[in-house]
Design a protein around this motif. Sequence first.
Motif, PDB file in Angstrom:
ATOM      1  N   PHE A  11      42.815 -86.809  -9.631  1.00 43.49           N
ATOM      2  CA  PHE A  11      41.795 -87.716 -10.171  1.00 43.49           C
ATOM      3  C   PHE A  11      42.224 -88.294 -11.520  1.00 43.49           C
ATOM      4  O   PHE A  11      42.213 -89.511 -11.741  1.00 43.49           O
ATOM      5  CB  PHE A  11      40.470 -86.964 -10.315  1.00 43.49           C
ATOM      6  CG  PHE A  11      39.432 -87.690 -11.131  1.00 43.49           C
ATOM      7  CD1 PHE A  11      38.749 -88.755 -10.594  1.00 43.49           C
ATOM      8  CD2 PHE A  11      39.167 -87.304 -12.442  1.00 43.49           C
ATOM      9  CE1 PHE A  11      37.798 -89.437 -11.348  1.00 43.49           C
ATOM     10  CE2 PHE A  11      38.220 -87.972 -13.198  1.00 43.49           C
ATOM     11  CZ  PHE A  11      37.541 -89.045 -12.647  1.00 43.49           C
ATOM     12  N   ILE A  12      42.630 -87.421 -12.443  1.00 47.87           N
ATOM     13  CA  ILE A  12      43.020 -87.887 -13.773  1.00 47.87           C
ATOM     14  C   ILE A  12      44.304 -88.706 -13.695  1.00 47.87           C
ATOM     15  O   ILE A  12      44.456 -89.737 -14.377  1.00 47.87           O
ATOM     16  CB  ILE A  12      43.183 -86.700 -14.745  1.00 47.87           C
ATOM     17  CG1 ILE A  12      41.846 -85.966 -14.913  1.00 47.87           C
ATOM     18  CG2 ILE A  12      43.680 -87.180 -16.101  1.00 47.87           C
ATOM     19  CD1 ILE A  12      41.926 -84.726 -15.787  1.00 47.87           C
ATOM     20  N   ASN A  13      45.232 -88.275 -12.846  1.00 48.92           N
ATOM     21  CA  ASN A  13      46.484 -89.006 -12.706  1.00 48.92           C
ATOM     22  C   ASN A  13      46.238 -90.420 -12.188  1.00 48.92           C
ATOM     23  O   ASN A  13      46.796 -91.401 -12.702  1.00 48.92           O
ATOM     24  CB  ASN A  13      47.417 -88.248 -11.758  1.00 48.92           C
ATOM     25  CG  ASN A  13      48.808 -88.832 -11.702  1.00 48.92           C
ATOM     26  OD1 ASN A  13      49.497 -88.926 -12.712  1.00 48.92           O
ATOM     27  ND2 ASN A  13      49.241 -89.238 -10.523  1.00 48.92           N
ATOM     28  N   MET A  15      43.452 -92.118 -12.385  1.00 49.87           N
ATOM     29  CA  MET A  15      42.707 -92.882 -13.380  1.00 49.87           C
ATOM     30  C   MET A  15      43.634 -93.428 -14.459  1.00 49.87           C
ATOM     31  O   MET A  15      43.515 -94.582 -14.876  1.00 49.87           O
ATOM     32  CB  MET A  15      41.616 -92.015 -14.017  1.00 49.87           C
ATOM     33  CG  MET A  15      40.727 -92.788 -14.979  1.00 49.87           C
ATOM     34  SD  MET A  15      39.216 -91.897 -15.445  1.00 49.87           S
ATOM     35  CE  MET A  15      39.894 -90.497 -16.310  1.00 49.87           C
ATOM     36  N   SER A  16      44.583 -92.609 -14.913  1.00 46.97           N
ATOM     37  CA  SER A  16      45.507 -93.057 -15.956  1.00 46.97           C
ATOM     38  C   SER A  16      46.425 -94.162 -15.440  1.00 46.97           C
ATOM     39  O   SER A  16      46.725 -95.120 -16.161  1.00 46.97           O
ATOM     40  CB  SER A  16      46.328 -91.877 -16.485  1.00 46.97           C
ATOM     41  OG  SER A  16      47.119 -91.311 -15.461  1.00 46.97           O
ATOM     42  N   GLY A 147      41.746 -88.727  -5.855  1.00 42.57           N
ATOM     43  CA  GLY A 147      42.634 -89.720  -6.442  1.00 42.57           C
ATOM     44  C   GLY A 147      42.044 -91.118  -6.382  1.00 42.57           C
ATOM     45  O   GLY A 147      42.177 -91.910  -7.331  1.00 42.57           O
ATOM     46  N   GLY A 150      39.454 -91.679  -9.057  1.00 47.01           N
ATOM     47  CA  GLY A 150      40.134 -91.969 -10.315  1.00 47.01           C
ATOM     48  C   GLY A 150      40.638 -93.397 -10.369  1.00 47.01           C
ATOM     49  O   GLY A 150      40.553 -94.072 -11.403  1.00 47.01           O
ATOM     50  N   GLY A 154      39.630 -96.105 -13.193  1.00 43.90           N
ATOM     51  CA  GLY A 154      40.702 -96.552 -14.080  1.00 43.90           C
ATOM     52  C   GLY A 154      40.846 -98.054 -14.220  1.00 43.90           C
ATOM     53  O   GLY A 154      40.855 -98.580 -15.352  1.00 43.90           O
ATOM     54  N   SER A 179      46.075 -94.255 -21.358  1.00 44.25           N
ATOM     55  CA  SER A 179      46.702 -93.541 -20.243  1.00 44.25           C
ATOM     56  C   SER A 179      47.630 -92.440 -20.741  1.00 44.25           C
ATOM     57  O   SER A 179      47.728 -91.365 -20.126  1.00 44.25           O
ATOM     58  CB  SER A 179      47.484 -94.524 -19.368  1.00 44.25           C
ATOM     59  OG  SER A 179      46.616 -95.427 -18.721  1.00 44.25           O
ATOM     60  N   LEU A 182      45.367 -89.535 -21.634  1.00 43.58           N
ATOM     61  CA  LEU A 182      44.803 -88.918 -20.434  1.00 43.58           C
ATOM     62  C   LEU A 182      45.840 -88.075 -19.690  1.00 43.58           C
ATOM     63  O   LEU A 182      45.537 -87.000 -19.175  1.00 43.58           O
ATOM     64  CB  LEU A 182      44.278 -90.012 -19.490  1.00 43.58           C
ATOM     65  CG  LEU A 182      42.853 -90.513 -19.733  1.00 43.58           C
ATOM     66  CD1 LEU A 182      42.558 -91.693 -18.820  1.00 43.58           C
ATOM     67  CD2 LEU A 182      41.842 -89.398 -19.509  1.00 43.58           C
ATOM     68  N   THR A 183      47.067 -88.562 -19.638  1.00 43.87           N
ATOM     69  CA  THR A 183      48.112 -87.850 -18.915  1.00 43.87           C
ATOM     70  C   THR A 183      48.448 -86.521 -19.590  1.00 43.87           C
ATOM     71  O   THR A 183      48.639 -85.494 -18.914  1.00 43.87           O
ATOM     72  CB  THR A 183      49.374 -88.719 -18.796  1.00 43.87           C
ATOM     73  OG1 THR A 183      49.022 -89.947 -18.151  1.00 43.87           O
ATOM     74  CG2 THR A 183      50.447 -88.032 -17.966  1.00 43.87           C
ATOM     75  N   ASN A 186      45.761 -84.139 -18.860  1.00 43.71           N
ATOM     76  CA  ASN A 186      45.948 -83.647 -17.500  1.00 43.71           C
ATOM     77  C   ASN A 186      46.964 -82.504 -17.464  1.00 43.71           C
ATOM     78  O   ASN A 186      46.753 -81.479 -16.809  1.00 43.71           O
ATOM     79  CB  ASN A 186      46.425 -84.800 -16.606  1.00 43.71           C
ATOM     80  CG  ASN A 186      46.148 -84.557 -15.138  1.00 43.71           C
ATOM     81  OD1 ASN A 186      45.492 -83.592 -14.759  1.00 43.71           O
ATOM     82  ND2 ASN A 186      46.651 -85.442 -14.295  1.00 43.71           N
TER      83      ASN A 186
END
Length: 402
Positions: A11-13, A15-16, A147, A150, A154, A179, A182-183, A186
Amino acid sequence: MVIFTLCLLLFINAMSIGLVFPIFASLFFEHSGSLFAADASTYVKALAYSMILALPNICMIFGAPFLGRMSDHTGRKSVLVLGLIGVGLSFFLSAAAIFFGSLLLLFISRALAGFMDGSEGVAQAAIADISHPKEKARHMGYATFAGTIGFIIGPVVGGFLAEPNLTGKYHFEIPFLASFLLTFLNALILYCYFPKQPATHDYPAAISYLKLLNRGFVILFDKRIRLYSLLLFILQWSLAVFYQLSILFLVQQFNYSSGKIGLFTMFLGICFSGGIFLVIHVLLNRFAHTLLLQGGIGFLILSLISALFLHHSVLFPWIAVIPMMLGIAMMYNVLLSFLSNAVSDREQGDAMGSGTSLKALAWLTSGLLVSWLYPNVIAILILMLAMALLGFLSSRKIHRES
């Protein structure tokens, strides 16, 4: 808990990555002064745009098999953390490239992002490790759904962060810096909460990179999975061509800004996540996987027929994307499940890493095609329709599961 942690990672990946996706079209076509010569043609800019989207995927060809096998050898956690650190650094370099007006540095940073972004393939391999064969498609669906959510959030955030009236002079750099942060967040969450797992299998301590790379390609042509590999390529290629064509069409024909491109990309993600939700909670319980696969290709064909009828209208991308993403949602996790079940436990990292390489090859070839044929929208759509028909004929060779 492990499935949840992996879904949060994806999800975070996503989104970034999604934060910066809507920016490139506006950066190249509307505010390209510091990146291109004043007399740069539309063809040059379209080729650069297609290649900047394709380059991370091209570099995945070299990174994904390496990271996939490395995760089998050393365990999933260390490879996931290493990949996230590399991707975070690439976002920082991209912001620096835009600030200094260096197209070369921008391409280098995107290449680094592609080589190090093995999160999806390694996470899929980790899910395969802990899933019963009958549950793989469902668990893969959860991961894909996370994913996609996200990727819905994003682009709309990134698109509006890139609007100069909102973030001022450095509006193109700010989404990349967001990004970057965020990464690394993560990577920190993964390091703290994802359990360290042992290597899935014992491998020789010394193994050449060329051997790893060769293995990543050879397995694609293994008779056990080559038909699934072909269908995965057609799926990824269709998505890549459709997205690039839609963005170029909206920006050049209807002057879409980064914010509007972010909204379209968000809508694409909503259609895909809705399709994934439908597949997980309704279709998987009622239909054989082979029927879902053929139905997904049918929706792809429907999407392209509607696009041909609407190719002059601003509605073409907005309407055609609905059956397109529903079809891809129906196909994607079924194909991943087929691919995973067709190989041994020892080969899971290779198989999933090679699936990422197929995606890379699809984005490379699609970028070259779109930059060459655009603005001939009809020719591109007819080629896509031919590929979808090839996929439908190929899918009929897959025996119906018991």
